[in-house]
Design an enzyme around this catalytic site. Sequence first.
Site, PDB file in Angstrom:
ATOM      1  N   SER A 105     -11.498  -1.842   2.018  1.00  0.00           N
ATOM      2  CA  SER A 105     -10.812  -2.263   3.233  1.00  0.00           C
ATOM      3  C   SER A 105     -10.311  -1.022   3.977  1.00  0.00           C
ATOM      4  O   SER A 105      -9.528  -0.250   3.432  1.00  0.00           O
ATOM      5  CB  SER A 105      -9.643  -3.140   2.785  1.00  0.00           C
ATOM      6  OG  SER A 105      -9.119  -3.789   3.877  1.00  0.00           O
TER       7      SER A 105
ATOM      8  N   ARG B 147       0.816  -1.234   0.000  1.00  0.00           N
ATOM      9  CA  ARG B 147       0.000   0.000   0.000  1.00  0.00           C
ATOM     10  C   ARG B 147       0.846   1.279   0.000  1.00  0.00           C
ATOM     11  O   ARG B 147       0.492   2.285   0.619  1.00  0.00           O
ATOM     12  CB  ARG B 147      -0.963   0.012   1.212  1.00  0.00           C
ATOM     13  CG  ARG B 147      -1.944  -1.160   1.239  1.00  0.00           C
ATOM     14  CD  ARG B 147      -2.893  -1.144   0.058  1.00  0.00           C
ATOM     15  NE  ARG B 147      -3.715  -2.343   0.022  1.00  0.00           N
ATOM     16  CZ  ARG B 147      -3.435  -3.438  -0.702  1.00  0.00           C
ATOM     17  NH1 ARG B 147      -2.357  -3.473  -1.454  1.00  0.00           N
ATOM     18  NH2 ARG B 147      -4.249  -4.481  -0.688  1.00  0.00           N
TER      19      ARG B 147
ATOM     20  N   GLU C 165      -6.069   2.568   6.043  1.00  0.00           N
ATOM     21  CA  GLU C 165      -5.679   2.496   4.636  1.00  0.00           C
ATOM     22  C   GLU C 165      -6.271   3.678   3.871  1.00  0.00           C
ATOM     23  O   GLU C 165      -5.729   4.116   2.880  1.00  0.00           O
ATOM     24  CB  GLU C 165      -6.178   1.169   4.042  1.00  0.00           C
ATOM     25  CG  GLU C 165      -5.577   0.847   2.692  1.00  0.00           C
ATOM     26  CD  GLU C 165      -5.940  -0.534   2.215  1.00  0.00           C
ATOM     27  OE1 GLU C 165      -6.523  -0.621   1.134  1.00  0.00           O
ATOM     28  OE2 GLU C 165      -5.631  -1.526   2.895  1.00  0.00           O
TER      29      GLU C 165
END
Length: 295
Positions: A220, A170, A290
């Site tokens: 998510s 990420r 995230e």
Amino acid sequence: MKYNFDKNLGEFLENEPMKNHTSFKVGGPCELFVRPKDEKSLIEILKIIRKNNYNFYILGNATNVIVKDQGYKGIIISIKNRLKDVKVDGLKITAGAGLSLKELSQTAYENSLSGLEFANGIPGTVGGAMTMNAGAYDGEMKNVVESVRFIDNLGNIREYSNEEMDFSYRHSKVGDENLIVLSATFVLEKGDKEKIREKFQEFDRRRKEKQPLDLPSAGSTFKRPEGYFAGKLIDDSGLRGFRHNGAGVSQKHCGFVVNYDNASASDVLETIEIVQKVVYDKFSVKLEREVKIIG
């Protein structure tokens, strides 16, 4: 603030509510919402922004951001449905930053190219995928990107190779250096169309089974903590289906914070904080967001 732009460069909306543009359906107004006509217009708009030191933020599909209720003081540039050029050359596909990952993976499929099956259900754009090294089902951008074309901090158009992008979980150089992605080139493998389609269907089935696709969210919500799964930690903390005002933890997948009922951005952010605190108190594991927060 009064902004001066040549209206031929795109569409310019003042005090535009950001809840109309984010997948979470939350967020106050930004001072100016801009949709550039094309890549050339985007480059021009950015020159004006830099010259005047305007505050700005670039959005793709806005599937991984929360804009605060107070909104954003500055300019938000949306490249969604803009910068969508796509070119196939043998095993390579070059795609504009505004192309959706679904459109990208469908282009690969139509040309019998394999390697992007994992991206078919990820709701972002090519630009967002380069920023976050988007991934799913054991695939990630790092494995298929050859190079990325971008505008750097000084306004120069440059290119980084896969190695120079410093892709990791990420993360990429895009965030580190505030780069603005223009396009990316992917290197794929010759594949069998039928097998590619089967993979699409398999991943779609798994998504529908496990993810709350019927409620607004940013996918998510938390990064995977080393050695754990965020969803399992949240579930084991007794938070499945937990609600806080209009927001809460998904009943279907605990890794998703969702907008249950007309939530505000504050409802969502407070829910995230509650989840982080409860999980930390119970397991001493820090859950890292995230989703990006703007405003």
